[in-house]
Design a protein around this motif. Structure first.
Motif, PDB file in Angstrom:
ATOM      1  N   GLN A 201       0.821  -1.211   0.000  1.00  0.00           N
ATOM      2  CA  GLN A 201       0.000   0.000   0.000  1.00  0.00           C
ATOM      3  C   GLN A 201       0.857   1.264   0.000  1.00  0.00           C
ATOM      4  O   GLN A 201       0.542   2.239  -0.693  1.00  0.00           O
ATOM      5  CB  GLN A 201      -0.937  -0.014   1.211  1.00  0.00           C
ATOM      6  N   LYS A 204       2.287   1.658  -3.495  1.00  0.00           N
ATOM      7  CA  LYS A 204       1.272   2.154  -4.432  1.00  0.00           C
ATOM      8  C   LYS A 204       0.983   3.628  -4.200  1.00  0.00           C
ATOM      9  O   LYS A 204       0.811   4.407  -5.155  1.00  0.00           O
ATOM     10  CB  LYS A 204      -0.017   1.353  -4.304  1.00  0.00           C
ATOM     11  N   ARG A 205       0.940   4.038  -2.937  1.00  0.00           N
ATOM     12  CA  ARG A 205       0.716   5.451  -2.626  1.00  0.00           C
ATOM     13  C   ARG A 205       1.836   6.301  -3.219  1.00  0.00           C
ATOM     14  O   ARG A 205       1.588   7.379  -3.771  1.00  0.00           O
ATOM     15  CB  ARG A 205       0.642   5.645  -1.113  1.00  0.00           C
ATOM     16  N   GLU A 207       3.737   5.543  -5.839  1.00  0.00           N
ATOM     17  CA  GLU A 207       3.611   5.554  -7.297  1.00  0.00           C
ATOM     18  C   GLU A 207       2.471   6.459  -7.748  1.00  0.00           C
ATOM     19  O   GLU A 207       2.595   7.182  -8.742  1.00  0.00           O
ATOM     20  CB  GLU A 207       3.396   4.122  -7.789  1.00  0.00           C
ATOM     21  N   ASP A 208       1.366   6.436  -7.017  1.00  0.00           N
ATOM     22  CA  ASP A 208       0.250   7.331  -7.335  1.00  0.00           C
ATOM     23  C   ASP A 208       0.652   8.791  -7.146  1.00  0.00           C
ATOM     24  O   ASP A 208       0.261   9.669  -7.932  1.00  0.00           O
ATOM     25  CB  ASP A 208      -0.955   7.008  -6.451  1.00  0.00           C
ATOM     26  N   ALA A 209       1.433   9.060  -6.088  1.00  0.00           N
ATOM     27  CA  ALA A 209       1.886  10.428  -5.819  1.00  0.00           C
ATOM     28  C   ALA A 209       2.825  10.910  -6.918  1.00  0.00           C
ATOM     29  O   ALA A 209       2.790  12.085  -7.317  1.00  0.00           O
ATOM     30  CB  ALA A 209       2.579  10.495  -4.462  1.00  0.00           C
ATOM     31  N   ALA A 211       2.730   9.948 -10.047  1.00  0.00           N
ATOM     32  CA  ALA A 211       1.883  10.233 -11.210  1.00  0.00           C
ATOM     33  C   ALA A 211       1.167  11.566 -11.035  1.00  0.00           C
ATOM     34  O   ALA A 211       1.029  12.355 -11.991  1.00  0.00           O
ATOM     35  CB  ALA A 211       0.869   9.103 -11.402  1.00  0.00           C
ATOM     36  N   ARG A 212       0.732  11.847  -9.821  1.00  0.00           N
ATOM     37  CA  ARG A 212       0.048  13.114  -9.537  1.00  0.00           C
ATOM     38  C   ARG A 212       1.000  14.297  -9.714  1.00  0.00           C
ATOM     39  O   ARG A 212       0.634  15.325 -10.300  1.00  0.00           O
ATOM     40  CB  ARG A 212      -0.504  13.090  -8.116  1.00  0.00           C
ATOM     41  N   GLU A 336       3.317  14.116  -2.640  1.00  0.00           N
ATOM     42  CA  GLU A 336       1.951  14.628  -2.526  1.00  0.00           C
ATOM     43  C   GLU A 336       1.943  16.110  -2.161  1.00  0.00           C
ATOM     44  O   GLU A 336       1.169  16.896  -2.728  1.00  0.00           O
ATOM     45  CB  GLU A 336       1.184  13.829  -1.476  1.00  0.00           C
TER      46      GLU A 336
END
Length: 349
Positions: A201, A204-205, A207-209, A211-212, A336
């Motif tokens: 988790q 993934k957070r 990797e998502d950050a 991308a953001r 983030e």
């Protein structure tokens, strides 16, 4: 960059921050793995039976009959290992603040449950270190010479004489993702469960950050970001070409202020030092300020030139740790926060 202050630069070339008889008695009493994964070891807990090895970023392979269980580490390394469930016995480097609370570099560690060998630059209590009977010492490295961060050069021989092997994870001139993977490999070799939901988790957070942040930088390419640090007399402006976080953010598309190489010579190639009268030399819409206790924090900066900077007046100042804790859990918020700052920033410079 570490921005460890100018006094540190003279000791390490780039950065910036007991009784002999008793020590002798203590010392007397103490009497090639896969480069990609980094090492091997017990699967359940540090100290699990079975041979252990880890190839560090100096290219040196550390070996033992079993995974080390009495680990001493630079505080930021200890904080990262803590996030992966690996406990350390002793730490060195900024661990507690003057009021006894955990330093920002200690992460989520309970600092009351570790032995602090030194809280400031140059401090390393060798007698305490030897008394822990360490079987591994780990630190980061901010140069290409294999210098272990916060291990004092003047006492390095005595520290090594205790007998514990050492390992280094490089945070010099590479993207953040590389030392993150290396720290994960080290934790795995020490028995951490890196395949569980918590780690998945956190990754993934992260990797998502990423991308953001990439999307935010693409949407607002004209937003200029400056990475700074404050001391009483000087304002430091970091370049991106050596710092693991800034290099990675730049690769994601963030538009950074870049001091010329000639201006960064006194800072070992890491940063340019400006007098406060010249703090407005570079135009910036967002300022990322060093949040370590060695630096003066934005709320405590009294210089008029600081208060007049467009980003400061627009309240577009965010925190940055030039020595990020190398776990996905701690690095995801860094991305983030910068993404949010760019998404909401106004063009003010």
């Amino acid at each position: 960059m570490p921005n460890a202050r100018a006094t540190h630069l003279s000791r390490r070339g780039i950065l910036a921050a007991g009784g002999a008889l008793g020590l002798g008695a203590v010392l007397a009493a103490c009497g090639d793995s896969d480069a990609k994964s980094g090492g091997s070891g017990g699967k359940s807990a540090a100290g699990a039976p079975g041979p252990w090895s880890f190839k560090d970023d100096r290219g040196q392979t550390v070996k033992a009959d079993k995974a080390p269980s009495r680990i001493v580490a630079f505080v930021g390394v200890a904080a990262a290992l803590h996030d992966y469930g690996v406990r350390v016995e002793g730490v060195f480097g900024p661990t507690t603040t003057k009021d006894g609370k955990a330093d920002v570099q200690a992460g989520d560690m309970d600092v009351s449950k570790v032995t602090v060998l030194g809280n400031e630059w140059g401090q390393f209590n060798i007698e305490k270190y030897a008394s822990l009977a360490p079987d591994l010492l780990v630190s980061t490295m901010f140069d290409d010479a294999g210098t272990l961060w916060y291990v004092p050069e003047e006492s390095k021989k005595k520290i090594l004489a205790v007998g514990a092997p050492t390992a280094g994870v490089s945070v010099y001139d590479r993207h953040l993702t590389e030392p993150l993977e290396r720290m994960l490999a080290l934790a795995k070799s020490l028995g951490a469960d890196v395949t569980g939901d918590k780690v998945k988790q956190a990754r993934k957070r992260f990797e998502d950050a990423a991308a953001r942040l990439r999307a935010a930088a693409r949407a607002k390419p004209d937003i200029k970001v400056l990475a700074g640090s404050a001391s009483q007399d000087l304002f430091y402006v970091s370049g991106t070409n050596l710092s693991v976080d800034l290099e990675y953010f730049k690769a994601l598309g963030v538009n950074f202020v870049e001091p010329p190489e000639s201006a960064k010579k006194q800072g070992g190639g890491w940063y340019e030092s400006l007098s406060w009268e010249n703090a407005n030399k570079y135009a910036a819409d967002i300022i990322m300020m060093d949040n370590r206790t060695s630096a003066i924090q934005p709320a405590d900066i009294t210089q008029g030139t600081w208060k007049k900077l467009p980003a400061v007046k627009a309240r577009q100042v965010i925190a940055r740790n030039p020595e990020p804790i190398l776990s996905y859990d701690k690095c995801a918020p860094l991305l983030e926060d910068l993404a949010k700052a760019i998404e909401t920033a106004k063009k003010v410079a």
